[in-house]
Write a protein that holds these residues in place. Structure first.
Motif, PDB file in Angstrom:
ATOM      1  N   VAL A 147       0.824  -1.218   0.000  1.00 10.88           N
ATOM      2  CA  VAL A 147       0.000   0.000   0.000  1.00 10.88           C
ATOM      3  C   VAL A 147       0.859   1.270   0.000  1.00 10.88           C
ATOM      4  O   VAL A 147       1.449   1.633   1.011  1.00 10.88           O
ATOM      5  CB  VAL A 147      -0.962   0.018   1.201  1.00 10.88           C
ATOM      6  N   SER A 148       0.923   1.911  -1.148  1.00 10.35           N
ATOM      7  CA  SER A 148       1.543   3.237  -1.242  1.00 10.35           C
ATOM      8  C   SER A 148       0.412   4.253  -1.280  1.00 10.35           C
ATOM      9  O   SER A 148      -0.761   3.888  -1.404  1.00 10.35           O
ATOM     10  CB  SER A 148       2.364   3.335  -2.529  1.00 10.35           C
ATOM     11  N   SER A 149       0.765   5.543  -1.213  1.00 11.74           N
ATOM     12  CA  SER A 149      -0.264   6.581  -1.279  1.00 11.74           C
ATOM     13  C   SER A 149      -1.032   6.507  -2.594  1.00 11.74           C
ATOM     14  O   SER A 149      -2.249   6.666  -2.633  1.00 11.74           O
ATOM     15  CB  SER A 149       0.380   7.959  -1.147  1.00 11.74           C
ATOM     16  N   LEU A 150      -0.297   6.253  -3.679  1.00 15.39           N
ATOM     17  CA  LEU A 150      -0.930   6.191  -5.003  1.00 15.39           C
ATOM     18  C   LEU A 150      -1.871   4.992  -5.084  1.00 15.39           C
ATOM     19  O   LEU A 150      -2.963   5.076  -5.639  1.00 15.39           O
ATOM     20  CB  LEU A 150       0.156   6.106  -6.077  1.00 15.39           C
ATOM     21  N   PHE A 151      -1.437   3.859  -4.508  1.00 15.41           N
ATOM     22  CA  PHE A 151      -2.284   2.670  -4.510  1.00 15.41           C
ATOM     23  C   PHE A 151      -3.534   2.905  -3.660  1.00 15.41           C
ATOM     24  O   PHE A 151      -4.636   2.469  -4.017  1.00 15.41           O
ATOM     25  CB  PHE A 151      -1.514   1.452  -3.992  1.00 15.41           C
ATOM     26  N   ALA A 152      -3.375   3.601  -2.541  1.00 17.27           N
ATOM     27  CA  ALA A 152      -4.514   3.927  -1.688  1.00 17.27           C
ATOM     28  C   ALA A 152      -5.543   4.738  -2.476  1.00 17.27           C
ATOM     29  O   ALA A 152      -6.747   4.488  -2.396  1.00 17.27           O
ATOM     30  CB  ALA A 152      -4.043   4.724  -0.471  1.00 17.27           C
ATOM     31  N   LEU A 153      -5.039   5.693  -3.258  1.00 23.15           N
ATOM     32  CA  LEU A 153      -5.921   6.525  -4.069  1.00 23.15           C
ATOM     33  C   LEU A 153      -6.665   5.673  -5.101  1.00 23.15           C
ATOM     34  O   LEU A 153      -7.875   5.794  -5.270  1.00 23.15           O
ATOM     35  CB  LEU A 153      -5.103   7.610  -4.763  1.00 23.15           C
ATOM     36  N   GLU A 154      -5.924   4.791  -5.774  1.00 18.35           N
ATOM     37  CA  GLU A 154      -6.537   3.899  -6.772  1.00 18.35           C
ATOM     38  C   GLU A 154      -7.640   3.059  -6.149  1.00 18.35           C
ATOM     39  O   GLU A 154      -8.705   2.870  -6.728  1.00 18.35           O
ATOM     40  CB  GLU A 154      -5.473   2.938  -7.328  1.00 18.35           C
ATOM     41  N   LEU A 155      -7.348   2.550  -4.969  1.00 20.57           N
ATOM     42  CA  LEU A 155      -8.287   1.669  -4.277  1.00 20.57           C
ATOM     43  C   LEU A 155      -9.584   2.407  -3.941  1.00 20.57           C
ATOM     44  O   LEU A 155     -10.690   1.898  -4.183  1.00 20.57           O
ATOM     45  CB  LEU A 155      -7.614   1.144  -3.002  1.00 20.57           C
TER      46      LEU A 155
ATOM     47  N   VAL B 252     -10.732   5.246  -5.293  1.00 27.90           N
ATOM     48  CA  VAL B 252     -11.434   5.647  -6.522  1.00 27.90           C
ATOM     49  C   VAL B 252     -12.184   4.444  -7.094  1.00 27.90           C
ATOM     50  O   VAL B 252     -13.337   4.553  -7.537  1.00 27.90           O
ATOM     51  CB  VAL B 252     -10.435   6.233  -7.547  1.00 27.90           C
ATOM     52  N   HIS B 253     -11.554   3.263  -7.046  1.00 18.66           N
ATOM     53  CA  HIS B 253     -12.213   2.052  -7.539  1.00 18.66           C
ATOM     54  C   HIS B 253     -13.481   1.754  -6.725  1.00 18.66           C
ATOM     55  O   HIS B 253     -14.542   1.472  -7.296  1.00 18.66           O
ATOM     56  CB  HIS B 253     -11.257   0.859  -7.461  1.00 18.66           C
ATOM     57  N   LEU B 254     -13.360   1.815  -5.404  1.00 20.69           N
ATOM     58  CA  LEU B 254     -14.514   1.545  -4.539  1.00 20.69           C
ATOM     59  C   LEU B 254     -15.670   2.496  -4.864  1.00 20.69           C
ATOM     60  O   LEU B 254     -16.822   2.079  -4.964  1.00 20.69           O
ATOM     61  CB  LEU B 254     -14.124   1.724  -3.065  1.00 20.69           C
ATOM     62  N   GLU B 255     -15.326   3.780  -5.010  1.00 17.75           N
ATOM     63  CA  GLU B 255     -16.372   4.774  -5.238  1.00 17.75           C
ATOM     64  C   GLU B 255     -17.055   4.573  -6.594  1.00 17.75           C
ATOM     65  O   GLU B 255     -18.275   4.678  -6.707  1.00 17.75           O
ATOM     66  CB  GLU B 255     -15.780   6.180  -5.123  1.00 17.75           C
ATOM     67  N   LYS B 256     -16.242   4.293  -7.619  1.00 20.88           N
ATOM     68  CA  LYS B 256     -16.811   4.140  -8.967  1.00 20.88           C
ATOM     69  C   LYS B 256     -17.575   2.823  -9.098  1.00 20.88           C
ATOM     70  O   LYS B 256     -18.669   2.782  -9.659  1.00 20.88           O
ATOM     71  CB  LYS B 256     -15.698   4.202 -10.019  1.00 20.88           C
ATOM     72  N   ALA B 257     -16.989   1.745  -8.584  1.00 15.67           N
ATOM     73  CA  ALA B 257     -17.578   0.417  -8.782  1.00 15.67           C
ATOM     74  C   ALA B 257     -18.844   0.220  -7.974  1.00 15.67           C
ATOM     75  O   ALA B 257     -19.749  -0.497  -8.401  1.00 15.67           O
ATOM     76  CB  ALA B 257     -16.544  -0.660  -8.439  1.00 15.67           C
ATOM     77  N   TYR B 258     -18.918   0.870  -6.801  1.00 11.95           N
ATOM     78  CA  TYR B 258     -20.045   0.572  -5.913  1.00 11.95           C
ATOM     79  C   TYR B 258     -20.905   1.795  -5.608  1.00 11.95           C
ATOM     80  O   TYR B 258     -21.802   1.725  -4.760  1.00 11.95           O
ATOM     81  CB  TYR B 258     -19.524  -0.078  -4.616  1.00 11.95           C
ATOM     82  N   GLY B 259     -20.645   2.893  -6.296  1.00  9.94           N
ATOM     83  CA  GLY B 259     -21.529   4.067  -6.182  1.00  9.94           C
ATOM     84  C   GLY B 259     -21.596   4.675  -4.796  1.00  9.94           C
ATOM     85  O   GLY B 259     -22.667   5.102  -4.356  1.00  9.94           O
ATOM     86  N   VAL B 260     -20.455   4.696  -4.091  1.00 10.89           N
ATOM     87  CA  VAL B 260     -20.443   5.285  -2.749  1.00 10.89           C
ATOM     88  C   VAL B 260     -19.422   6.424  -2.704  1.00 10.89           C
ATOM     89  O   VAL B 260     -18.579   6.554  -3.597  1.00 10.89           O
ATOM     90  CB  VAL B 260     -20.067   4.232  -1.670  1.00 10.89           C
ATOM     91  N   GLU B 261     -19.493   7.235  -1.669  1.00  7.38           N
ATOM     92  CA  GLU B 261     -18.502   8.298  -1.459  1.00  7.38           C
ATOM     93  C   GLU B 261     -17.845   8.048  -0.101  1.00  7.38           C
ATOM     94  O   GLU B 261     -18.527   8.037   0.924  1.00  7.38           O
ATOM     95  CB  GLU B 261     -19.180   9.657  -1.476  1.00  7.38           C
ATOM     96  N   VAL B 262     -16.531   7.790  -0.120  1.00  4.03           N
ATOM     97  CA  VAL B 262     -15.835   7.462   1.133  1.00  4.03           C
ATOM     98  C   VAL B 262     -15.269   8.754   1.716  1.00  4.03           C
ATOM     99  O   VAL B 262     -14.358   9.357   1.144  1.00  4.03           O
ATOM    100  CB  VAL B 262     -14.701   6.441   0.887  1.00  4.03           C
ATOM    101  N   GLU B 263     -15.823   9.195   2.836  1.00  4.67           N
ATOM    102  CA  GLU B 263     -15.401  10.465   3.445  1.00  4.67           C
ATOM    103  C   GLU B 263     -15.391  10.353   4.951  1.00  4.67           C
ATOM    104  O   GLU B 263     -15.867   9.369   5.528  1.00  4.67           O
ATOM    105  CB  GLU B 263     -16.379  11.576   3.041  1.00  4.67           C
ATOM    106  N   GLY B 264     -14.889  11.410   5.589  1.00  5.50           N
ATOM    107  CA  GLY B 264     -14.974  11.541   7.051  1.00  5.50           C
ATOM    108  C   GLY B 264     -14.439  10.345   7.802  1.00  5.50           C
ATOM    109  O   GLY B 264     -13.344   9.856   7.504  1.00  5.50           O
ATOM    110  N   GLU B 265     -15.213   9.844   8.738  1.00  8.04           N
ATOM    111  CA  GLU B 265     -14.748   8.758   9.614  1.00  8.04           C
ATOM    112  C   GLU B 265     -14.490   7.465   8.854  1.00  8.04           C
ATOM    113  O   GLU B 265     -13.778   6.592   9.336  1.00  8.04           O
ATOM    114  CB  GLU B 265     -15.788   8.515  10.720  1.00  8.04           C
ATOM    115  N   TYR B 266     -15.032   7.333   7.658  1.00  9.84           N
ATOM    116  CA  TYR B 266     -14.808   6.111   6.876  1.00  9.84           C
ATOM    117  C   TYR B 266     -13.389   6.048   6.292  1.00  9.84           C
ATOM    118  O   TYR B 266     -12.968   5.018   5.799  1.00  9.84           O
ATOM    119  CB  TYR B 266     -15.840   5.998   5.753  1.00  9.84           C
ATOM    120  N   LEU B 267     -12.672   7.160   6.334  1.00  7.50           N
ATOM    121  CA  LEU B 267     -11.298   7.168   5.802  1.00  7.50           C
ATOM    122  C   LEU B 267     -10.305   6.577   6.803  1.00  7.50           C
ATOM    123  O   LEU B 267      -9.133   6.924   6.791  1.00  7.50           O
ATOM    124  CB  LEU B 267     -10.880   8.603   5.441  1.00  7.50           C
ATOM    125  N   SER B 268     -10.761   5.716   7.649  1.00  5.34           N
ATOM    126  CA  SER B 268      -9.875   5.081   8.630  1.00  5.34           C
ATOM    127  C   SER B 268      -9.185   3.869   8.006  1.00  5.34           C
ATOM    128  O   SER B 268      -9.786   3.117   7.231  1.00  5.34           O
ATOM    129  CB  SER B 268     -10.701   4.645   9.847  1.00  5.34           C
TER     130      SER B 268
END
Lengths: 320, 79
Positions: B31-39, B41-57
């Motif tokens: 897990v690098s910062s770039l990989f974290a970003l990819e992951l 973005v994939h979650l948000e696009k593939a499953y129609g969610v927005e990961v923010e706030g406390e979920y960024l743990s």
């Protein structure tokens, strides 16, 4: 009346030391050495034996030679480790520069983002008080202890900068937004009370939290701040002529370019490779070098991103 | 395709190795910062969610099972 930059002056040494030849390299672990060799920093700038206050004074004195007006305010962005406890590094700069009628104080606790907070605060103070004409901002970069490799963040170089904000200056500070998240306040630290300074080691409480959680918070925060700043200025992303940020690692430029869909100007990577990370001075140096060599024209917009693992984020839009 | 299977396929395509649903991503060192970003973005696009706030743990991304649980929670919370 708009507020903008009067002058910028950066002090950097002639001596550049290859990262591979830093004395601490031999004592580092494999992962740390690999990081130091691959982070995009070839050499670091070194002012051996100089205190932060001394370097900041030099930057201010050399700038004041070119722009002799007495600033109303002297604003120092605090160094990683102050030269004196209880005393005042910024008042030492005031004494060195003989700015007897200037009020001196420090912006601290924001890491690299301190420079952006300082110019925003300077702008606000000038707007708030029509009697004030200029603000002098300064910062010096020196490592916290003897070591320069900050795994997994960057490698520290030495330098100092000074810049003035004045009425009618250019580039004009068009818009600015900033934010902090106190939950990261202890992600990095130095146990300075139990050990002599030459044994100070910067400790990252969780490299995973830095690489993952903070990276994702930065994505969210900077994404929002960029949108707000552009909206505040009434411009579009496509109107931005150049984007600058602090110099931490080469991979960070890729990260933020992907994140914000804004290519980071190559001047940042050039300064990173040559001088290493200069803390809050990075964005000032990058802006100075961009203005000197970037081929931009009057009216062009430059977006400056700044963030630190404290954690703090700032986005500023300058108009040339 | 369910969330868990989709995430395992995404991880395999990016890291060129197979993963177990309860395997610790952070223990692997991938897990690098770039990989974290990819992951994300994939979650948000593939499953129609927005990961923010406390979920960024970090804990919500430690395993495929943890990510699936978070996505289901976010989907349930989305009007």
């Amino acid at each position: 009346m708009s507020i903008g930059i009067g002058s910028i002056h950066c002090v950097l040494p002639d001596t550049l030391v290859p990262v591979a030849e830093l004395p601490e390299i031999e004592a580092l672990g494999h992962e740390e050495v690999e990081f130091a060799r691959s982070c995009g920093i070839e050499t670091i700038s070194e002012f051996d034996g100089l205190a932060s206050g001394e370097l900041a004074s030099r930057a201010c004195l050399e700038l004041l030679d070119r722009e002799p007006a007495q600033p109303d305010l002297l604003l120092m962005v605090g160094s990683r480790a102050p030269d004196v406890l209880l005393g005042s590094d910024v008042c030492r700069v005031q004494a060195d520069t003989k700015l007897t009628n200037t009020f001196a104080f420090t912006v601290d606790g924001l890491g690299c983002t301190g420079s952006s907070a300082a110019w925003a605060l300077g702008r606000d103070l000038l707007l708030a008080d029509p009697a004030k004409q200029s603000v002098l901002i300064t910062h010096a970069s020196r490592p916290t202890g003897a070591d320069r490799v900050r795994f997994p963040v960057t490698v520290i170089g030495d330098g100092a900068c000074a810049m003035t904000l004045v009425r009618g200056g250019r580039p004009v500070l068009r818009a600015h937004r900033m934010a902090t998240d106190g939950t990261f306040h202890d992600l990095f630290g130095v146990d300075y009370k139990q050990t002599p300074w030459y044994e100070w080691r910067e400790e990252c409480a969780s490299p995973d939290r830095y690489r993952f959680e903070l990276a994702l918070h930065s994505r969210m925060r900077l994404g929002k701040l960029v949108k707000q700043v552009l909206a505040d200025a009434g411009v579009e992303r496509s109107d931005v002529a150049a984007t600058l940020m602090q110099n931490v690692t080469a991979s960070a430029y890729d990260f933020y370019s992907s994140l914000l869909d804004l290519p980071i100007h190559p001047v940042c990577g050039e300064n990173l490779s040559r001088y290493g990370h200069l803390g809050a001075m990075d964005v000032v140096l990058n802006l100075d070098r961009l203005l000197a060599t970037g081929g931009l024209a009057k009216g062009d917009l430059v977006l400056v991103l700044n963030n630190s693992p404290v954690a703090a984020w700032a986005v500023t839009l300058w108009e040339l | 395709m369910n969330i868990s299977t989709g995430l395992l396929e995404f991880l395999a395509s990016r890291t060129k190795r197979t993963w177990e649903p309860d395997e610790d991503l952070f223990a692997s060192g991938v897990v690098s910062s770039l990989f974290a970003l990819e992951l994300v973005v994939h979650l948000e696009k593939a499953y129609g969610v927005e990961v923010e706030g406390e979920y960024l743990s970090l804990e919500n991304f430690r395993t495929v099972n943890a990510m699936e649980k978070m996505v289901l929670e976010l989907q349930a919370a989305t009007p």
